[in-house]
Design an enzyme around this catalytic site. Structure first.
Site, PDB file in Angstrom:
ATOM      1  N   VAL A  55       0.913  -1.390   0.195  1.00 46.34           N
ATOM      2  CA  VAL A  55       0.107  -0.308  -0.187  1.00 46.34           C
ATOM      3  C   VAL A  55       0.988   1.482  -0.511  1.00 46.34           C
ATOM      4  CG1 VAL A  55      -0.858  -0.176   2.504  1.00 46.34           C
ATOM      5  CG2 VAL A  55      -1.512   0.940   0.952  1.00 46.34           C
ATOM      6  N   TYR A  56       2.082   1.580   0.676  1.00 51.13           N
ATOM      7  CA  TYR A  56       2.713   2.465   0.617  1.00 51.13           C
ATOM      8  C   TYR A  56       3.601   2.805  -0.600  1.00 51.13           C
ATOM      9  CZ  TYR A  56       6.819   5.102   1.315  1.00 51.13           C
ATOM     10  OH  TYR A  56       8.087   6.318   1.244  1.00 51.13           O
TER      11      TYR A  56
END
Length: 282
Positions: A174-175
């Site tokens: 997700v980063y």
């Protein structure tokens, strides 16, 4: 150095780390700087002309900060979208609750916040022109992607003999997705705003010695790696990018990598393509 004398900047996530280094460097270069952070310690940033506690994922807080900064500084010429969080994520083992919480937290700070701050600031920027700089990461623009760079001056880079793919590692889904999204936003804004004299670039860096990075390494149980960049030098490169002025690059991904020279690079493939498209449209 007063290369930014008379300019008015906002920096998000400026209480410590890179955000604090950016604030100090901008002020030292002559800019008046307004800074926000969710950490109340932002009030102690002496280099700032004005500070506010604000969550960049909150639309009302963003409008209050951006409009307040414009009022106090007499306008806005520079936006540095720096606020971010780092979380390790494990697609195979994370609970559903952690999965949802990680997504909400990371996307809120790393993408939604930059989107809201940029959109709130654009009406101010187009009045006289200026710059938006979106802070990304070396995960999405590596020394091997989208083009392989020469490692003659970076023999200690672990990727000197092999092209590095565009990712951090298996625990940053997700980063990395948020930072790729921020890169896409950069390219569209650059094209949309260039006729109004607003340059938009992303600025990424490899591992940098900041409280956030050191805490992340401590959570992983690993020592700081060799080649950590200094936040103060990274901030000087940001000033050099801004000092290019209205005729400088736009739509570029400006990237610094660990164990490479920490200097402002020539425009990357992204910047060259944006420049070629601009000439074609003229």
């Amino acid at each position: 150095m007063t290369v930014l004398a008379g300019r008015r900047a906002i920096v998000t996530g400026g209480a410590k780390g890179l955000g604090l280094a950016f604030t100090v460097a901008l002020a030292d270069a002559g800019a008046a700087v307004a800074v926000c952070d969710i950490d109340a310690a932002v009030a102690a940033v002496d280099a700032a002309a004005w500070t506010a506690v604000a969550d960049v994922s909150d639309p009302d807080a963003v409008r209050a900060f951006v409009d307040g900064a414009a009022e106090r500084l007499g306008g806005i010429d520079i936006v540095v979208n720096n606020a971010a969080v780092v979380r390790q994520t494990f697609p195979l083992t994370d609970s559903w609750e952690k999965t949802v919480d990680d997504y909400d937290a990371v996307m809120a700070a790393n993408f939604r916040g930059a989107y809201l701050v940029g959109r709130a600031a654009i009406p101010h920027l187009v009045e006289h022109g200026g710059d938006i700089v979106n802070i990304t990461t070396d995960h999405v623009h590596t020394c091997g992607y989208p083009e392989a760079v020469d490692h003659a001056d970076a023999p200690d880079c672990r990727w000197a003999e092999l092209r590095r793919p565009p990712l951090g590692n298996a625990t940053f889904d997700v980063y990395d997705a948020a930072k790729f999204a921020l890169g896409g936003l950069t390219h569209v804004w650059a094209r949309t705003l260039r006729e109004h004299g607003v340059r938009v670039n992303s600025f990424g860096m490899g591992a940098t010695e900041t409280p956030m990075m050191l805490a992340h390494l401590e959570r992983k149980g690993v020592p700081p790696p060799a080649g950590l960049m200094k936040a103060e030098r990274v901030a000087e490169v940001l000033v050099e990018l801004l000092a290019e002025g209205p005729d400088g690059r736009t739509g570029d991904s400006v990237q610094l990598w660990s164990n490479h020279p920490c200097v402002l690079p020539a425009p990357s493939l992204y910047g060259r393509l944006a420049e070629a498209e601009l000439k074609l449209a003229q």
